[in-house]
Design an enzyme around this catalytic site. Structure first.
Site, short mmCIF file in Angstrom:
data_model
loop_
_atom_site.label_atom_id
_atom_site.label_comp_id
_atom_site.label_asym_id
_atom_site.label_seq_id
_atom_site.Cartn_x
_atom_site.Cartn_y
_atom_site.Cartn_z
N TYR A 138 17.15 -108.05 -61.98
CA TYR A 138 18.31 -107.78 -62.82
C TYR A 138 17.96 -107.75 -64.30
O TYR A 138 18.83 -107.87 -65.15
CB TYR A 138 19.37 -108.88 -62.62
CG TYR A 138 20.12 -108.82 -61.31
CD1 TYR A 138 19.45 -108.93 -60.09
CD2 TYR A 138 21.51 -108.70 -61.28
CE1 TYR A 138 20.15 -108.92 -58.89
CE2 TYR A 138 22.21 -108.68 -60.09
CZ TYR A 138 21.52 -108.79 -58.88
OH TYR A 138 22.21 -108.78 -57.71
N LYS A 189 9.01 -112.79 -51.66
CA LYS A 189 8.50 -111.71 -50.81
C LYS A 189 7.07 -111.44 -51.26
O LYS A 189 6.70 -110.34 -51.65
CB LYS A 189 9.40 -110.47 -50.98
CG LYS A 189 9.10 -109.33 -50.05
CD LYS A 189 9.42 -109.60 -48.59
CE LYS A 189 8.94 -108.44 -47.74
NZ LYS A 189 8.96 -108.75 -46.29
N ASP A 222 12.84 -112.29 -45.68
CA ASP A 222 13.33 -111.79 -44.39
C ASP A 222 13.39 -112.93 -43.38
O ASP A 222 14.38 -113.09 -42.65
CB ASP A 222 12.49 -110.60 -43.90
CG ASP A 222 10.99 -110.75 -44.16
OD1 ASP A 222 10.57 -111.79 -44.70
OD2 ASP A 222 10.23 -109.83 -43.80
N ASP A 246 21.14 -113.42 -54.56
CA ASP A 246 22.40 -112.68 -54.38
C ASP A 246 22.62 -112.40 -52.90
O ASP A 246 23.70 -112.68 -52.35
CB ASP A 246 22.33 -111.37 -55.17
CG ASP A 246 23.54 -110.49 -54.91
OD1 ASP A 246 24.66 -111.03 -54.92
OD2 ASP A 246 23.37 -109.27 -54.69
N ASP A 250 25.41 -114.33 -49.98
CA ASP A 250 26.44 -113.72 -49.12
C ASP A 250 26.24 -114.19 -47.68
O ASP A 250 27.21 -114.40 -46.94
CB ASP A 250 26.38 -112.19 -49.18
CG ASP A 250 27.35 -111.61 -50.21
OD1 ASP A 250 27.65 -112.30 -51.20
OD2 ASP A 250 27.82 -110.46 -50.02
C1 IPM Z 1 27.50 -111.40 -57.22
C2 IPM Z 1 27.57 -109.90 -57.32
C3 IPM Z 1 26.91 -109.40 -58.58
C4 IPM Z 1 25.46 -109.83 -58.64
C5 IPM Z 1 26.97 -107.88 -58.73
C6 IPM Z 1 28.36 -107.39 -58.58
C7 IPM Z 1 26.31 -107.40 -59.98
O1 IPM Z 1 27.06 -109.31 -56.18
O2 IPM Z 1 27.98 -112.08 -58.15
O3 IPM Z 1 27.02 -111.91 -56.23
O4 IPM Z 1 24.65 -109.40 -57.83
O5 IPM Z 1 25.15 -110.62 -59.52
MN MN Z 2 26.62 -110.77 -54.62
#
Ligand code: IPM
Ligand code: MN
Ligand code: NAD
Length: 357
Positions: A138, A189, A222, A246, A250
């Site tokens: 990023y 990785k 992975d 990130d 999730d």
């Molecule tokens: C998060 C989101 C953001 C990130 C995106 C929307 C840029 O996915 O906050 O998890 O990856 O930082």
């Molecule tokens: Mn995210």
């Protein structure tokens, strides 16, 4: 008096932020005896603002925000403005401009919530992702060349510095010391990313030498994704690069039942700028306006904000009230319930008075 900047943003952002603020207000009132006083200022920045003004936020936005003690954020992302414009124009500009070094993303399966894994109980799923938040994939380094020709190229460069990896690792080890398992899983990785990941592994191992009481394990990303599904109880604190953190957060949010359950804190570590608190999920455009967005991620983010602002009792009251509400089966459809966002919030507010802290 603490000052909180509120940026509801797009999609379900305003819905869940509104509910989070209701809980914050009620928790502060109950905590009145402990003296938590605050005021909020709401900023209408986001995709609608962009469509009217040509920018996601005004040029002096960071100067305006710098005057606050914390930022409470919803989500951004809209069908009408490209994601790279919305995210880089707002959320990532704040995160990077304020050097919010760590994105802290806890995920717990709460009693009463139906998790996606058969046979797993709440005790099995209690993970916290320490995501490096300003560099890596990023960093924004790269560019396009030969636009529109058959030879068009895009370069996206991962940038890591020793200083940044080191502060991220140290944060993770310190955090692990506060938890029973005392275990850090560093995710990279390094079999493919032969510069950034290799430096990451080396620096994390060096920092780890200062923490002989914390077990350090290194996993490829992975394999880590698979382990989180197959044996989540074996993972406690995950420390990972920006992109890996990130993705894995999730996964951990889903393990807690839904992305809607997951809170986060973008922490500035040096006291110069405010930190920012937001649910892990995005603008959830597929459910916007239906009154069913799970408010728990946003509400638990408000609790993380209270903790950072020095009000741990009020924070604990919120986490306790959320747990009690879930245990009573009052939850939104994404976690198997039939309550609306407002009904879940009402139940959490009611539980604030009775929960033990
Ligand atoms: C998060 C989101 C953001 C990130 C995106 C929307 C840029 O996915 O906050 O998890 O990856 O930082
Ligand atoms: Mn995210
Ligand atoms: P998303 O998190 O918005 O949604 C993914 C799935 O989870 C959807 O099915 C959604 O309905 C569900 N979900 C998310 N939040 C929920 C909640 N509170 N309650 C119930 N269900 C919920 O991710 P996406 O669809 O990949 O992204 C949508 C937009 O949001 C994109 O523009 C993306 O760039 C943006 N985004 C922003 C942020 C942020 O601002 N921090 C984070 C992630 C994605």
């Amino acid at each position: 008096m603490r000052r909180i900047a509120v940026i509801p943003g797009d999609g379900v952002g305003p819905e869940v932020v509104d509910l989070g603020l209701r809980v914050l207000e009620a928790a502060a009132a109950v905590a009145g005896e402990t003296g938590f006083h605050y005021e909020t200022v709401t900023f209408p920045w986001g995709s609608d603002f962009y469509l009217e003004n040509g920018a996601m936020m005004p040029p002096d936005a960071l100067d305006q925000l710098a005057a606050f003690d914390a930022i409470y954020f919803g989500a951004v992302g809209s069908r009408d403005v490209p994601d790279d414009v919305t995210l880089w124009g707002l959320r990532l500009r704040i995160v990077q401009g304020f050097d919010q070094a760590i994105s802290l993303r806890p995920a717990k399966l709460l009693p009463g919530i139906r998790g996606p894994l058969a046979g797993r109980r709440p005790d099995d799923i209690d993970v916290i992702v320490v995501r490096e938040n300003t560099e890596g994939e990023y960093s924004g380094v790269g560019g396009f060349a030969h636009g529109g020709t058959p030879g068009e190229i895009a370069m996206q460069t991962t940038v890591y510095t020793r200083a940044c990896i080191s502060r991220t690792a140290r944060y993770a080890f310190e955090l692990a010391r506060t938890r029973d398992a005392r275990r850090v899983t560093s995710v990279t990785k390094s079999n493919a990313s032969l510069h950034a990941s290799v430096l990451w592994d080396r620096v994390v191992a060096e920092v780890g030498e200062d923490y002989p009481d914390v077990a350090l394990e290194s996993l490829l990303v992975d394999a880590a994704a698979a382990r989180l599904i197959l044996d989540p109880g074996s993972i406690d604190v995950v420390v990972a690069s920006n992109l890996h953190g990130d993705v894995l957060s999730d996964v951990t949010g889903a393990l807690a039942g839904s992305l809607g359950m997951a809170p986060s804190a973008n922490l500035h570590l040096d006291g110069r700028f405010p930190s920012m608190f937001e649910p892990v999920h995005g603008s959830a455009l597929d459910i916007v306006g239906q009154g069913i967005a799970n408010p728990v991620g946003a509400i638990l983010s408000a609790a993380m904000m209270l903790e950072e602002l020095g009000a741990p009792t009020a924070a604990a009251r919120i986490t306790g009230a959320v747990a009690q509400t879930c245990a009573r089966g009052i939850c939104t459809p994404d976690v198997g319930g039939s309550a609306t966002s407002g009904e879940v919030t009402d139940a959490i507010v009611a539980a604030l008075d009775v929960v033990e802290t």
